[in-house]
Write a protein that holds these residues in place. Structure first.
Motif, PDB file in Angstrom:
ATOM      1  N   LYS A  54       0.802  -1.228   0.000  1.00 58.76           N
ATOM      2  CA  LYS A  54       0.000   0.000   0.000  1.00 58.76           C
ATOM      3  C   LYS A  54       0.831   1.273   0.000  1.00 58.76           C
ATOM      4  O   LYS A  54       0.325   2.353  -0.311  1.00 58.76           O
ATOM      5  CB  LYS A  54      -0.878   0.047   1.266  1.00 58.76           C
TER       6      LYS A  54
ATOM      7  N   ARG B 233       1.979   2.337   2.890  1.00 61.99           N
ATOM      8  CA  ARG B 233       1.333   2.933   4.069  1.00 61.99           C
ATOM      9  C   ARG B 233       2.367   3.328   5.114  1.00 61.99           C
ATOM     10  O   ARG B 233       3.299   2.568   5.384  1.00 61.99           O
ATOM     11  CB  ARG B 233       0.369   1.909   4.665  1.00 61.99           C
TER      12      ARG B 233
ATOM     13  N   SER C 275      -7.870  -0.821   4.333  1.00 59.93           N
ATOM     14  CA  SER C 275      -8.501  -0.761   3.025  1.00 59.93           C
ATOM     15  C   SER C 275      -7.459  -1.113   1.954  1.00 59.93           C
ATOM     16  O   SER C 275      -6.279  -0.797   2.108  1.00 59.93           O
ATOM     17  CB  SER C 275      -9.074   0.629   2.789  1.00 59.93           C
TER      18      SER C 275
ATOM     19  N   ASN D 136      -6.434  -0.089  -0.891  1.00 60.70           N
ATOM     20  CA  ASN D 136      -6.063   0.932  -1.882  1.00 60.70           C
ATOM     21  C   ASN D 136      -4.607   1.319  -1.697  1.00 60.70           C
ATOM     22  O   ASN D 136      -3.997   1.020  -0.671  1.00 60.70           O
ATOM     23  CB  ASN D 136      -6.930   2.183  -1.669  1.00 60.70           C
TER      24      ASN D 136
ATOM     25  N   SER E 101     -10.658   4.578  -0.895  1.00 57.98           N
ATOM     26  CA  SER E 101     -10.750   3.145  -0.636  1.00 57.98           C
ATOM     27  C   SER E 101     -11.486   2.451  -1.773  1.00 57.98           C
ATOM     28  O   SER E 101     -12.349   3.044  -2.411  1.00 57.98           O
ATOM     29  CB  SER E 101     -11.484   2.900   0.683  1.00 57.98           C
TER      30      SER E 101
ATOM     31  N   HIS F 112      -5.983  11.999   2.509  1.00 61.11           N
ATOM     32  CA  HIS F 112      -6.781  10.804   2.278  1.00 61.11           C
ATOM     33  C   HIS F 112      -7.738  11.012   1.131  1.00 61.11           C
ATOM     34  O   HIS F 112      -8.136  12.130   0.842  1.00 61.11           O
ATOM     35  CB  HIS F 112      -7.641  10.542   3.523  1.00 61.11           C
TER      36      HIS F 112
HETATM   37 MG    MG Z   1      -7.731   3.242   4.548  1.00 60.33          MG
END
Ligand code: MG
Ligand code: TXA
Length: 341
Positions: free
Chosen positions: A57, A59, A145, A147, A153, A234
């Motif tokens: 991701k 992330r 999520s 994405n 998402s 986001h």
């Molecule tokens: Mg998320």
């Protein structure tokens, strides 16, 4: 290489799940549908497996993941001292789009699931595919999520494929998700139960069952990030999103102004606004149907990335009920920007 497997939503075909269960047990990641959005799962007790989620991701490491379970009994393995009101919520809203922040039993889950916090977010999803997968696996699954970090998402398997193809081995395709917005996150570790992220289970629904509930302001998170994920950009398409007053006349004037600057504009709004002559229109369904708007929002934001649009206008919606969740995501997508006319 990423395989997409279409699974039977009635979960009668149990063998479709074997491949996913085998991959998870081997320490791989698998994308699967839930009633909110698609998740990217890994076994929550394996630090190595969970690390693959963050990598795929892109992330940030300090943003903890939600742990998904298929039966309520599983939570005693990794939580303790569950407050009475939390129990009431689990009985009332599980399976469903409600994530509870509870005290974490030390040294049970992989450290990177909770980003080193002493708390853990848990939910039991209400999607037949997610539940069947979790019940066959019989282990907690950490899943954000599915994405690319910072993008809306995914509400369809194709969205997951678009963002993560080549980075994950398998996507279980269960069609379009129902709610279309991430679960409500409620903190039961603070004195008053506090909504950290609004979602499908609304403040009104929660208060009927457990009495007064607070809502954390997004700005709270800058001083003391309580849902650490809230501080990041986001849900943002490539082009800038602007909120605008919910008025046909105002949006018409804004379109004129944008066109006078030789720019292209997309409008994301209820069908009431479809008559306006912008360059692109992405529907949020009939007017005042907030459930439909939630269901369609991320698809609409993603549609903008397939166009050459310069600016995206979104007339604001009511904050009643699930409107609170929709406006929360829109304010983040717009990063607070308003189109004043
Ligand atoms: Mg998320
Ligand atoms: O509907 C959903 O919740 C979806 C599906 C896949 O279940 N999942 C999801 O996960 O939205 P994610 O990672 O995108 O969002 C998790 C949110 C983040 O804002 C994170 O900061 C917060 O939950 N969170 C997780 N654990 C937390 C904790 N221990 N304390 C506070 N916030 C936490």
């Amino acid at each position: 290489k990423t395989t997409i497997t279409i699974v039977d939503n009635l979960s009668t075909n149990k063998s479709s799940y074997t491949q996913a269960v085998d991959l998870l047990i081997k320490g791989e990641v698998v994308a699967f549908p839930t009633e909110t959005v698609y998740g990217l799962g890994a076994i929550a007790t394996s630090e190595e497996a969970v690390a693959k989620i963050f990598e795929a991701k892109g992330r940030p490491q300090d943003n903890p993941l939600i742990v998904h379970i298929g039966s309520k009994e599983e939570i005693s393995a990794f939580t303790h001292d569950i407050p009475k009101l939390a129990e009431v919520c689990m009985d009332m809203f599980w399976p469903g789009p409600l994530t509870l922040i509870l005290p974490l039993k030390p040294d049970t889950l992989a450290k990177n699931v909770t980003a080193g916090l002493q708390t853990v977010g848990v939910r039991m999803p209400e999607h037949s595919v997610a539940l069947e997968l979790l019940r066959q696996l019989k282990q907690p699954v950490a899943a954000p999520s599915a994405n690319k970090s910072g993008k809306p998402s995914p509400t369809k398997a194709e969205h997951v494929f678009h963002d993560l193809a080549g980075k994950i081995p398998l996507i279980l395709d269960g069609g379009t998700t129902g709610i279309g917005l991430e679960s409500t996150v409620i903190d039961f570790v603070s004195d008053t139960p506090t909504i950290l992220r609004p979602g499908g289970v609304t403040k009104e629904m929660l208060e009927k069952v457990i009495g007064q509930v607070s809502v954390a302001k997004s700005t709270d998170h800058e001083d003391a990030p309580r849902a650490p994920g809230m501080k990041y950009a986001h849900y943002a398409p490539d082009s800038p999103v602007y909120l605008i007053e919910n008025s046909i006349t105002k949006v018409q004037q804004a379109v004129k102004k944008i066109h006078s600057e030789q720019k292209k504009v997309a409008i994301i709004a209820s069908d009431l606004f479809s008559q306006i002559k912008g360059d692109y229109f992405f529907s949020l369904g009939k007017e005042n149907q907030l459930g439909d708007a939630g269901h369609l929002l991320y698809q609409a934001l993603r549609n903008c990335d397939e166009t050459d649009v310069d600016i995206i206008l979104v007339p604001v919606l009511s904050k009643e009920g699930v409107g609170m969740a929709i406006m929360n995501r829109l304010e983040k997508a717009a990063n607070g920007k308003w189109f004043h006319i």
